[in-house]
Design an enzyme around this catalytic site. Sequence first.
Site, PDB file in Angstrom:
ATOM      1  N   ASP A   1      43.137  31.594 -19.982  1.00 41.49           N
ATOM      2  CA  ASP A   1      42.481  30.414 -20.357  1.00 41.49           C
ATOM      3  C   ASP A   1      41.864  30.951 -21.021  1.00 41.49           C
ATOM      4  O   ASP A   1      40.315  29.384 -20.793  1.00 41.49           O
ATOM      5  CB  ASP A   1      42.879  29.411 -18.890  1.00 41.49           C
ATOM      6  CG  ASP A   1      42.500  28.379 -18.996  1.00 41.49           C
ATOM      7  OD1 ASP A   1      42.928  27.351 -20.587  1.00 41.49           O
ATOM      8  OD2 ASP A   1      41.765  27.941 -18.007  1.00 41.49           O
ATOM      9  N   LEU A   2      41.380  31.149 -21.948  1.00 43.68           N
ATOM     10  CA  LEU A   2      39.883  30.602 -22.859  1.00 43.68           C
ATOM     11  C   LEU A   2      40.358  29.727 -23.615  1.00 43.68           C
ATOM     12  O   LEU A   2      40.114  28.999 -24.342  1.00 43.68           O
ATOM     13  CB  LEU A   2      39.822  31.967 -24.098  1.00 43.68           C
ATOM     14  CG  LEU A   2      38.982  31.840 -25.332  1.00 43.68           C
ATOM     15  CD1 LEU A   2      38.172  32.912 -24.370  1.00 43.68           C
ATOM     16  CD2 LEU A   2      39.428  32.672 -26.267  1.00 43.68           C
TER      17      LEU A   2
END
Length: 241
Positions: free
Chosen positions: A167-168
């Site tokens: 989940d950048l």
Amino acid sequence: MGYQQFTHRRVSVIYDDELVGSDCEKLFQPAWLARASGGGQVQRGTAVMFEYNGIQLVFKRYHRGGLAGRIVKKTYLYSPLADTRMWREFNMLREMREMGLPVPRPVAARCVSLPPVAYRGSLITERVADSQTLAEALCQGPLDEGLWEALGALIARFHRHNVYHADLNVHNILLAGGSDWYLIDFDKGAIRSPLSRQDAEGNVARLRRSLDKEAGRLPGFRFSEENWQILLDAYRAKMAT
């Protein structure tokens, strides 16, 4: 000195004995955390900042998402200890730090088995000093070209080490001291051998979606197409070397 682990009854704890002792399980107790953090509450999606023995630390509890999360928010189907989410993230942080990557230092993780098939747990990491999220930084003003270049190069550096961030987004990237980038929150992440091009490009695309989303939501958010192109050019150049 190093990493220690113990289990008693249904509770397992792993910890860095250079930072905390075998009594570190108290750090996971909500009442103790509330006192140490000045009233911080353990809630979904909320990190609790506190100090222990002169060290600034961050506590997070793992929560289920999706439909299942509405029914049982804090428990998961049981896995072998090494495969639980908190153990995986703790050990992933250890491995990345050994690679020299800028990530928080893992301090302790705790897993509680809930027979017959569930578990819950939490993770404590060292707080990155003098830092703010990318979202916070962009709300204060535009970033210079050098910082966008450095961020693009840093993401490529993680990818060249086969690190996948699940989940950048703008809240999982920290700017420390106004010049140094860190990545945080590797829950559900992995070090893959090798990291596929699809997964690497998916990380980059996820960040772009996050930037666009917050640009339309946060007042004063300073992000432009030119910023993105600088980041992307630096990322591609680093990946090509």
